[in-house]
Motif scaffolding. Structure first.
Motif, mmCIF file in Angstrom:
data_model
loop_
_atom_site.group_PDB
_atom_site.id
_atom_site.type_symbol
_atom_site.label_atom_id
_atom_site.label_comp_id
_atom_site.label_asym_id
_atom_site.label_seq_id
_atom_site.Cartn_x
_atom_site.Cartn_y
_atom_site.Cartn_z
ATOM 1 N N LEU A 15 0.910 -1.241 0.184
ATOM 2 C CA LEU A 15 0.288 0.129 0.221
ATOM 3 C C LEU A 15 0.690 1.314 0.087
ATOM 4 C CD1 LEU A 15 -2.801 -0.835 2.425
ATOM 5 C CD2 LEU A 15 -2.772 -1.075 -0.134
ATOM 6 N N ARG A 16 1.740 1.336 0.531
ATOM 7 C CA ARG A 16 2.862 2.287 0.861
ATOM 8 C C ARG A 16 3.583 2.594 -0.669
ATOM 9 N NH1 ARG A 16 6.127 0.353 6.091
ATOM 10 N NH2 ARG A 16 4.649 1.650 7.736
ATOM 11 N N SER A 17 3.752 1.476 -1.332
ATOM 12 C CA SER A 17 4.311 1.615 -2.615
ATOM 13 C C SER A 17 3.356 2.097 -3.506
ATOM 14 C CB SER A 17 4.627 0.234 -3.343
ATOM 15 O OG SER A 17 5.018 0.248 -4.706
ATOM 16 N N ILE A 18 1.865 1.873 -3.524
ATOM 17 C CA ILE A 18 0.800 2.439 -4.371
ATOM 18 C C ILE A 18 0.824 4.015 -4.001
ATOM 19 C CG2 ILE A 18 -1.516 2.588 -4.762
ATOM 20 C CD1 ILE A 18 -1.527 -0.164 -4.286
ATOM 21 N N LYS A 19 1.019 4.302 -2.583
ATOM 22 C CA LYS A 19 0.792 5.635 -2.301
ATOM 23 C C LYS A 19 2.040 6.431 -2.900
ATOM 24 C CE LYS A 19 -0.962 9.063 -0.040
ATOM 25 N NZ LYS A 19 -1.345 9.130 1.345
ATOM 26 N N ARG A 20 3.207 5.887 -2.980
ATOM 27 C CA ARG A 20 4.514 6.512 -3.418
ATOM 28 C C ARG A 20 4.247 6.695 -5.134
ATOM 29 N NH1 ARG A 20 7.283 3.479 0.588
ATOM 30 N NH2 ARG A 20 7.516 1.968 -1.102
ATOM 31 N N GLN A 21 3.911 5.695 -5.833
ATOM 32 C CA GLN A 21 3.588 5.723 -7.219
ATOM 33 C C GLN A 21 2.714 7.013 -7.519
ATOM 34 O OE1 GLN A 21 2.598 2.070 -9.033
ATOM 35 N NE2 GLN A 21 4.094 1.007 -7.344
ATOM 36 N N ASN A 22 1.751 7.356 -6.801
ATOM 37 C CA ASN A 22 0.647 8.428 -6.892
ATOM 38 C C ASN A 22 1.014 9.534 -5.911
ATOM 39 O OD1 ASN A 22 -1.187 6.792 -8.829
ATOM 40 N ND2 ASN A 22 -0.777 5.397 -7.292
ATOM 41 N N ASP A 46 1.863 12.414 -6.591
ATOM 42 C CA ASP A 46 1.381 13.768 -7.139
ATOM 43 C C ASP A 46 0.049 13.552 -7.462
ATOM 44 O OD1 ASP A 46 4.075 14.582 -7.052
ATOM 45 O OD2 ASP A 46 4.373 13.709 -8.931
ATOM 46 N N ASP A 47 -0.636 12.495 -7.357
ATOM 47 C CA ASP A 47 -2.093 12.362 -7.540
ATOM 48 C C ASP A 47 -2.609 11.371 -6.597
ATOM 49 O OD1 ASP A 47 -4.751 12.576 -8.635
ATOM 50 O OD2 ASP A 47 -3.977 11.605 -10.650
ATOM 51 N N ASN A 48 -2.981 12.248 -5.346
ATOM 52 C CA ASN A 48 -3.461 11.215 -4.288
ATOM 53 C C ASN A 48 -4.849 10.642 -4.544
ATOM 54 O OD1 ASN A 48 -3.276 10.724 -1.059
ATOM 55 N ND2 ASN A 48 -5.063 11.849 -0.889
ATOM 56 N N ALA A 49 -5.793 11.146 -5.533
ATOM 57 C CA ALA A 49 -7.211 10.603 -5.656
ATOM 58 C C ALA A 49 -6.920 9.307 -6.495
ATOM 59 C CB ALA A 49 -7.711 11.336 -6.581
ATOM 60 N N MET A 65 -6.139 6.913 -3.495
ATOM 61 C CA MET A 65 -7.493 6.528 -2.840
ATOM 62 C C MET A 65 -8.337 5.675 -3.514
ATOM 63 S SD MET A 65 -7.080 8.189 0.220
ATOM 64 C CE MET A 65 -5.469 7.725 0.132
ATOM 65 N N ARG A 66 -8.427 5.937 -4.673
ATOM 66 C CA ARG A 66 -9.241 5.047 -5.384
ATOM 67 C C ARG A 66 -8.713 3.457 -5.554
ATOM 68 N NH1 ARG A 66 -9.942 6.616 -11.848
ATOM 69 N NH2 ARG A 66 -7.711 6.089 -11.829
ATOM 70 N N ALA A 67 -7.336 3.280 -5.627
ATOM 71 C CA ALA A 67 -7.059 1.862 -5.746
ATOM 72 C C ALA A 67 -7.066 1.275 -4.119
ATOM 73 C CB ALA A 67 -5.524 2.123 -5.866
ATOM 74 N N PHE A 68 -7.051 2.163 -3.097
ATOM 75 C CA PHE A 68 -7.343 1.580 -1.810
ATOM 76 C C PHE A 68 -8.710 1.301 -1.715
ATOM 77 C CE2 PHE A 68 -3.699 4.210 -0.195
ATOM 78 C CZ PHE A 68 -2.662 3.479 -0.647
ATOM 79 N N LYS A 69 -9.600 1.998 -2.268
ATOM 80 C CA LYS A 69 -10.996 1.792 -1.929
ATOM 81 C C LYS A 69 -11.335 0.647 -2.875
ATOM 82 C CE LYS A 69 -12.371 6.604 -0.881
ATOM 83 N NZ LYS A 69 -13.121 7.740 -1.278
ATOM 84 N N THR A 70 -10.848 0.432 -4.137
ATOM 85 C CA THR A 70 -11.144 -0.516 -4.902
ATOM 86 C C THR A 70 -10.650 -2.063 -4.349
ATOM 87 O OG1 THR A 70 -11.023 0.674 -6.997
ATOM 88 C CG2 THR A 70 -10.814 -1.862 -7.401
ATOM 89 N N LEU A 71 -9.500 -2.089 -3.704
ATOM 90 C CA LEU A 71 -9.056 -3.036 -2.916
ATOM 91 C C LEU A 71 -9.897 -3.489 -1.874
ATOM 92 C CD1 LEU A 71 -5.150 -2.609 -3.327
ATOM 93 C CD2 LEU A 71 -6.537 -4.373 -4.439
ATOM 94 N N LEU A 72 -10.505 -2.357 -0.986
ATOM 95 C CA LEU A 72 -11.280 -2.631 0.170
ATOM 96 C C LEU A 72 -12.694 -3.466 -0.379
ATOM 97 C CD1 LEU A 72 -11.575 -2.376 3.126
ATOM 98 C CD2 LEU A 72 -12.410 -0.101 2.808
ATOM 99 N N THR A 116 -7.514 6.613 5.539
ATOM 100 C CA THR A 116 -7.986 7.470 6.508
ATOM 101 C C THR A 116 -6.794 8.210 7.242
ATOM 102 O OG1 THR A 116 -8.040 5.918 8.063
ATOM 103 C CG2 THR A 116 -10.171 6.342 7.111
ATOM 104 N N ASN A 117 -5.548 7.660 6.858
ATOM 105 C CA ASN A 117 -4.419 8.444 7.410
ATOM 106 C C ASN A 117 -3.656 9.388 6.415
ATOM 107 O OD1 ASN A 117 -2.016 9.405 8.685
ATOM 108 N ND2 ASN A 117 -1.264 7.156 9.097
ATOM 109 N N PRO A 118 -3.932 10.704 6.503
ATOM 110 C CA PRO A 118 -3.298 11.655 5.517
ATOM 111 C C PRO A 118 -1.763 11.559 5.451
ATOM 112 C CG PRO A 118 -3.884 12.955 7.422
ATOM 113 C CD PRO A 118 -4.579 11.307 7.790
ATOM 114 N N PHE A 119 -1.096 10.824 6.215
ATOM 115 C CA PHE A 119 0.328 10.883 6.271
ATOM 116 C C PHE A 119 0.839 9.483 5.865
ATOM 117 C CE2 PHE A 119 -0.917 14.116 9.602
ATOM 118 C CZ PHE A 119 -0.141 15.210 8.788
ATOM 119 N N PHE A 120 -0.156 8.664 5.528
ATOM 120 C CA PHE A 120 0.222 7.198 5.224
ATOM 121 C C PHE A 120 1.370 7.253 4.083
ATOM 122 C CE2 PHE A 120 -0.224 3.232 2.891
ATOM 123 C CZ PHE A 120 -0.002 2.204 4.036
ATOM 124 N N GLY A 121 2.351 6.616 4.191
ATOM 125 C CA GLY A 121 3.252 6.350 3.187
ATOM 126 C C GLY A 121 4.440 7.425 2.856
#
Length: 317
Positions: free
Chosen positions: A210-217, A219-222, A225-232, A308-313
């Protein structure tokens, strides 16, 4: 007829001759004041005019009118006429004062009605403001209560993830009119003894994905978030319906799946949840015998924290 005779008699008592009094009355004057005013204005006229109407003729029956006989108005008569005129002016002035008082009362009444209308408008505006302010406070109170309950739920989930005993949430008293229906997750009760917390290595690997997904995006946090919600969604659907074969099988080439999850490290995360590549790598499948409620719960907690954590990753290397 009697009225004319009475008016003529009153003029005679004032000193006018019967002929002159009759002429004054027959000149269209219907009151003693009008007759005296007419006499004052026609002091130098003569009394030789003949009556013009039948009624005037009847009044003048047996009245001798001397030709070219002028009449003289004494000072007493003039004073009487002046007195009568003054009385008429006084009556007129009194009438004007009454009319002015009535107009003033009407203005006061209209002013009071205007003030009352203004007061009612202000009162209505005040009530509207109080109602709106109360609604805003109720909405703010409900929002605070929702946040408090969410924090309580997060606390319980973290305790469960750490293997600590689950505590019952403290009941909160909420007024019936402000209470809102709470949306709860459709989670089956899990016995801690039957589904122990998974090894830290599995959770660490999930978190790293999940950190890797956050780092890859970054510059585009949306997109993250969409990837996290889809996996969830995938995880919770299987958690709630583990016997549904369709929910446990994903076509990797699905454009929507690739756009939201596949092009990142979402496939690796699903494999940590128990999915396997089948049919030459075309599908991801979670066999029914491999469904582990504990693993799915850990995955759901990690996804929830990442969402939900804005500082995750952002604080990790």
């Amino acid at each position: 007829m009697e009225v004319y005779k009475r008016l003529v008699g009153e003029l005679e008592e004032m000193g006018f001759s019967k002929a002159i009094a009759t002429k004054a009355i027959c000149s269209g004057n219907s009151s003693i004041e009008d007759a005296i005013n007419w006499l004052v204005e026609h002091e130098n006229d003569t009394a030789d005019s003949e009556p013009q109407t039948p009624m005037q003729a009847e009044v003048l029956v047996n009245v001798n009118i001397e030709e070219s006989d002028g009449f003289h108005i004494s000072e007493d008569i003039k004073l009487r006429a002046k007195e009568l005129r003054n009385q008429a002016w006084k009556r007129k002035a009194e009438l004007e004062r009454k009319l002015e008082r009535q107009r003033e009362k009407e203005r006061i009444r209209a002013g009071k009605e205007l003030l009352e209308a203004k007061r009612m408008a202000e009162e209505s505006e005040r009530k509207r403001f109080l109602s709106q302010n109360k609604a805003e406070k109720d909405e703010e109170r409900r929002a605070r209560e929702n946040i408090r309950q969410k924090l309580q739920q997060d606390k319980l989930e973290r305790r469960e993830m750490l293997g600590l005993p689950r505590e019952a949430p403290v009941p909160v008293k909420v007024k019936p009119e402000t209470a809102e229906p709470q949306i709860t997750k459709k989670l089956e009760p899990v016995d801690p003894g039957l589904s122990p917390v998974k090894p830290a290595a599995v959770r660490d690997n999930m978190r790293e994905c999940l950190r890797s997904i956050k780092r890859q995006n970054k510059d585009d946090n949306a997109k993250a978030m969409r990837a996290f919600k889809t996996l969830l969604i995938y995880v919770t659907n299987i958690f709630n319906n583990p016997d549904n074969d369709k929910l446990r099988k994903i076509r990797i080439s699905n454009p929507l799946f690739q756009e939201r999850v596949g092009k990142f490290e979402g496939i690796e995360f699903l494999e940590l949840c128990g999915f396997e590549r089948v049919d030459g790598g075309k599908f991801l499948l979670l066999p029914r015998e491999n469904v582990d409620i504990g693993v799915l719960k850990s995955a759901a907690i990690e996804l929830h924290n990442a969402s939900t954590n804005p500082f995750f990753g952002l604080l990790s290397g």
